[in-house]
Structures are given as C-alpha cells and as structure tokens.
Design a protein around this motif. Structure first.
Motif, PDB file in Angstrom:
ATOM      1  N   LEU A 258      32.836  18.153  -3.243  1.00 24.78           N
ATOM      2  CA  LEU A 258      34.044  17.682  -3.192  1.00 24.78           C
ATOM      3  C   LEU A 258      34.827  19.427  -3.211  1.00 24.78           C
ATOM      4  O   LEU A 258      35.370  19.559  -1.916  1.00 24.78           O
ATOM      5  N   ALA A 259      33.960  20.579  -3.651  1.00 23.06           N
ATOM      6  CA  ALA A 259      33.962  21.993  -2.887  1.00 23.06           C
ATOM      7  C   ALA A 259      34.077  21.919  -1.281  1.00 23.06           C
ATOM      8  O   ALA A 259      34.163  22.654  -0.775  1.00 23.06           O
ATOM      9  N   HIS A 260      32.965  20.995  -0.810  1.00 17.84           N
ATOM     10  CA  HIS A 260      32.473  21.282   0.259  1.00 17.84           C
ATOM     11  C   HIS A 260      33.578  20.659   1.188  1.00 17.84           C
ATOM     12  O   HIS A 260      33.530  21.420   2.898  1.00 17.84           O
ATOM     13  N   ALA A 261      33.387  19.900   1.074  1.00 20.23           N
ATOM     14  CA  ALA A 261      34.481  18.876   2.121  1.00 20.23           C
ATOM     15  C   ALA A 261      36.284  19.298   1.711  1.00 20.23           C
ATOM     16  O   ALA A 261      36.057  19.839   2.925  1.00 20.23           O
ATOM     17  N   ARG A 262      36.436  20.371   0.712  1.00 17.19           N
ATOM     18  CA  ARG A 262      38.042  21.049   0.798  1.00 17.19           C
ATOM     19  C   ARG A 262      37.892  21.525   2.305  1.00 17.19           C
ATOM     20  O   ARG A 262      38.813  21.852   2.691  1.00 17.19           O
ATOM     21  N   THR A 263      36.614  22.258   1.717  1.00 18.62           N
ATOM     22  CA  THR A 263      35.962  23.784   2.551  1.00 18.62           C
ATOM     23  C   THR A 263      36.198  22.729   4.200  1.00 18.62           C
ATOM     24  O   THR A 263      36.670  23.552   5.061  1.00 18.62           O
ATOM     25  N   ALA A 264      35.676  21.948   4.778  1.00 16.93           N
ATOM     26  CA  ALA A 264      35.281  21.520   5.535  1.00 16.93           C
ATOM     27  C   ALA A 264      36.859  21.105   6.055  1.00 16.93           C
ATOM     28  O   ALA A 264      37.653  21.402   7.334  1.00 16.93           O
ATOM     29  N   VAL A 265      37.444  21.187   5.214  1.00 20.85           N
ATOM     30  CA  VAL A 265      39.562  20.688   5.696  1.00 20.85           C
ATOM     31  C   VAL A 265      39.766  21.693   6.402  1.00 20.85           C
ATOM     32  O   VAL A 265      41.046  22.015   6.673  1.00 20.85           O
ATOM     33  N   GLY A 266      40.325  22.698   5.370  1.00 17.71           N
ATOM     34  CA  GLY A 266      40.278  24.049   5.629  1.00 17.71           C
ATOM     35  C   GLY A 266      39.416  24.678   7.811  1.00 17.71           C
ATOM     36  O   GLY A 266      40.027  25.317   7.622  1.00 17.71           O
ATOM     37  N   LEU A 267      38.795  24.562   7.603  1.00 13.43           N
ATOM     38  CA  LEU A 267      38.181  24.731   8.386  1.00 13.43           C
ATOM     39  C   LEU A 267      38.424  24.130   9.817  1.00 13.43           C
ATOM     40  O   LEU A 267      38.700  25.199  10.804  1.00 13.43           O
ATOM     41  N   ALA A 268      38.419  22.964   9.595  1.00 16.93           N
ATOM     42  CA  ALA A 268      38.826  21.638  10.566  1.00 16.93           C
ATOM     43  C   ALA A 268      40.425  22.373  11.171  1.00 16.93           C
ATOM     44  O   ALA A 268      40.610  22.354  11.901  1.00 16.93           O
ATOM     45  N   ASN A 269      41.165  22.093  10.304  1.00 11.87           N
ATOM     46  CA  ASN A 269      42.418  22.951  10.177  1.00 11.87           C
ATOM     47  C   ASN A 269      42.776  24.186  10.920  1.00 11.87           C
ATOM     48  O   ASN A 269      43.967  24.619  11.775  1.00 11.87           O
ATOM     49  N   ALA A 270      41.717  25.275  10.808  1.00 10.33           N
ATOM     50  CA  ALA A 270      41.552  26.333  11.592  1.00 10.33           C
ATOM     51  C   ALA A 270      41.116  26.614  12.565  1.00 10.33           C
ATOM     52  O   ALA A 270      41.373  27.505  13.074  1.00 10.33           O
ATOM     53  N   GLY A 271      40.925  25.243  12.877  1.00  6.51           N
ATOM     54  CA  GLY A 271      40.412  25.175  14.747  1.00  6.51           C
ATOM     55  C   GLY A 271      38.467  25.607  14.472  1.00  6.51           C
ATOM     56  O   GLY A 271      38.891  25.981  15.482  1.00  6.51           O
ATOM     57  N   ASP A 272      37.700  25.534  13.814  1.00  5.60           N
ATOM     58  CA  ASP A 272      36.560  26.200  13.433  1.00  5.60           C
ATOM     59  C   ASP A 272      35.420  24.751  13.100  1.00  5.60           C
ATOM     60  O   ASP A 272      35.238  24.896  12.108  1.00  5.60           O
TER      61      ASP A 272
END
Length: 418
Positions: A258-272
């Motif tokens: 869950l923590a890695h998935a939440r990180t992925a969502v944040g990074l995707a929204n940040a454009g990385d």
C-alpha cells in the motif's frame, strides 16, 4: 543524591515508571488542548536534572498529574538556586502533604488512577469503529460519519483517564487515533479538505504517543491522499514514503505494498513516470508476498489485489498509458467485493476516464453513467463528484461539444445535488 530526587520520590509514591509518567503527562496535555507531547527521554532529562524548568504546558501537566506545585516536584526556574538536599523521608512527607492540600484542590484535574476501565471497553470501541469503517466502505465519507468518529475518539480519551493499566491506556490512545483519522478520512472523501489536516495532526500525535505502528501508518497513508487532493504532490510523495518507513510497512508485505502504491500515485501526479512505475512494481512485488487471507486491522481491510489494480489504473492513466489503465480498471472491478460500493463507483469513474483518453467517447459516457447507477439511493461523496468533474472537463476538451453538453444535461441533477 543526584538529579531531581523530589521527582523520583513523587514517582515512587504514585507507582510511575518513566513511560507511565510520560503517558500521564501526555493525557493532561491532550485534555488541555495542547499539541505538545513528551516521551521517556524527556522524563529522563527531568530526573537527571538536565531540565530544571519545563515549558509552561508541561509544568501545568505535571502539577495536575501529581496534584502539587511544580516546586514541590523539585523544579526551579533559571537563575534560581536548586532546592536544598534533604532527607528522603522529609521529601516524601512534604510531597504527600502538598498533594493533598489546597494547591491541588484549586487545579482542574484529570484523574490518573481512578475506577477501573478494562479490555471490555476496548473491544466495544473497536467494534464501533469497525462498524463506521464498514459504513464508509458502502456510502463513502460524510459529515455524520465524521461526528460519530470524533465522538468515539472523545470517549476513548475519557476512558483512558479512568484506566488503571498502561496496556489498556495505550490501546485506548490508539483507538482515539483510529477514530480521529477516520474522521479525517470522512472529510477527505467528502471533499471537505480544510478540517482533515487538523484531524490528522491530532491522530498522529496520539499514535506516536503510544508508538502504535498501525495507526502511524494509517495517518501517513491518509496524509498522502489528502496532499494529492490538495495537488501538493511533493507532500503526497513524502507522506507515502513516511508510510513506507513505519514498522508496520517494514514487517508486513501488505502494508508495504500500500505504501509503495501510494508513492507511485504521488510520483505519477508529479510527472515522474519512471519513478512512478518503479514504485508500482515494488507494490506489486510486495503484494505477491502478502498473505491476503490473514486477519488484518479494519482500517486496511480495503486493500487487496483489487485495490492495487485500482491504484494501478490511476498511475497508468496519469503517466499516459490509458489502455493499461483501462485493463487495470477492469481487473479491479472483477475482483472488488460487492459491498465496496463506493470503491466500485470510484473505479468505474476511473475506467470512464481511461476510455475517454483513448478516444472512445461514447463508451466513456456510458461507463460514466454507471457511476450514478452504482450509487443510486445515496449521495455521491465529494471526492467522487470531483472525479466526475475531471471527466466532464476532459469530455469538453476531447469530445464534440454536443456530446459533452448532452452528458452534463442528463446527469446534472444527480451530479450537482449528490
């Protein structure tokens, strides 16, 4: 004698160890509306004499715990002489006399060792929060849920003041954190973001106070979601990474996923894109190691392979892979339990977006309409209305104006009053 022998004597009379005194002081700070807290390290600085005059709020809390003046406890302000060394029996008698005198009677106290509160109350409150979480899974966040959760937190804090064991007090503090973070989530899901941050600050204080790894991770998970809603993607990533660092995530593959998935969502929204897909891969690897049939805390019961597929759809759509996002949404819908109606509606809205981003306008409109059918009978949570707003804006951009207007006209009443 070295250090603050008066405080040592007072602790011995009350039967406090360092951790227990820290919890009692924290209870007083919380009851007074203070956001500060203390730990065993702070208590040690008091006992060794390294700190001779705590901050005002902590002085007041110590006076309330011991029912005597701060000077009786051996503290003195900067520039004043240290109390003279005395015979331990003399110190003990003075402490007992002061603790029963008029100085204590004038203070607003929170009782430290009153009538017994035990495991039955903990179980009852835990059942209560599980019912609230089940209601959220079905309907989504709303103000009634927030009020009920805050009432549960207040009851847990009241009961911990009447508990006689450190173990029960710790559980009650953790339950108060659980209730308070649930109140925060109800506001996040309802789209009422202003009050959510305040609730999360308090929930984190309560969780850290008793070093509860489950509640600490729950708060960071919600903090990441709140930051994403506020479009503060840097904070969203940082909060998700804080969730990764919790003991709960380090020991449990499910929590780590869950923590890695939440990180992925944040990074995707940040454009990385690259970092987002890397985090998503780690989430998938951790999920493969998780025992999804094992008992788990109620707050993370929602997280499963189906939910990971839903988060994958968000990431893939954000990084420009709408076909992969559509496939992930279908996998999520196939695996989601029927009782998770809000999650099903939310994933359906994400499916409509991925179809629209591939140019399948008619299919996307039909899929978007299913959201209202799934949630029929209940208002749409604010977060879902915002997602449908994103769909409508993209529809205006990508579809002929007639189609966008027809879709909006058809569902405006359900959408705007939801």
């Amino acid at each position: 004698m070295t250090g603050n022998f008066r405080l040592k004597t007072a602790m011995a009379e009350r039967g406090f160890q360092q951790a227990e005194l820290a919890q009692a002081v924290n209870a007083q700070l919380l009851a007074a509306g203070e956001r500060d807290s203390v730990g065993e390290r702070t208590v040690r600085t008091w006992l060794t004499g390294r700190t001779t005059w705590p901050h005002r709020a902590k002085r007041n809390a110590l006076e309330a715990v011991f029912r005597c003046t701060i000077e009786t406890l051996g503290f003195y302000p900067p520039g004043s002489p240290a109390p003279p060394q005395e015979d331990p029996e003399v110190i003990r008698r003075r402490f007992l006399a002061d603790a029963g005198g008029t100085a204590a009677a004038a203070m607003p106290l929170v009782s430290v060792r009153p009538s017994s509160v035990g495991t039955s109350e903990v179980i009852r409150l835990r059942d209560s929060i599980e019912r609230l979480i089940a209601l959220d899974d079905e309907r989504g966040g709303h103000t009634t849920l927030e009020r009920a959760a805050l009432a549960g937190a207040a009851e847990a804090l009241d009961l911990q003041q009447r508990s006689t064991t450190q173990r029960v007090r710790a559980r009650l503090f953790a339950l108060a954190s659980d209730f308070t973070s649930t109140a925060a989530w109800s506001l996040i899901d309802a789209g009422q973001l202003d009050g959510a941050s305040r609730h999360l600050d308090r929930a984190l204080t309560l969780a850290v106070m008793v070093q509860d790894p489950e509640m600490t991770m729950k708060v960071w998970n919600l903090r990441a979601m709140l930051a994403r809603q506020q479009k503060d993607f840097g904070e969203a990533v940082a909060a998700a990474q804080a969730a990764q660092a919790t003991w709960a995530a380090r020991r449990s593959p499910l929590h780590a996923s869950l923590a890695h998935a939440r990180t992925a969502v944040g990074l995707a929204n940040a454009g990385d894109r690259r970092a987002a897909l890397r985090s998503l891969g780690r989430a998938e690897d951790a999920m493969a190691k998780a025992d999804t049939t094992a008992p788990r805390p109620a707050w993370i019961a929602f997280y499963s392979p189906a939910e990971l597929h839903s988060l994958t759809a968000i990431v893939r759509d954000r990084v420009g892979d709408p076909a992969e996002a559509e496939a992930a949404s279908y996998r999520a819908l196939a695996a989601l339990p029927e009782t998770y109606r809000r999650n099903r509606a939310h994933t359906t809205a994400r499916l409509a977006l991925s179809q629209l981003h591939q140019g399948d306008v008619e299919q996307a409109c039909d899929t978007g309409a299913e959201v209202f059918e799934i949630m029929a009978g209940d208002p749409l949570p604010g977060r879902m209305r915002q997602l449908l707003g994103d769909f409508h804006r993209d529809l205006i951009t990508l579809a002929p104006p007639r189609i966008a207007h027809e879709w909006a006209d058809r569902y405006r009443s359900e959408w705007s009053t939801a």
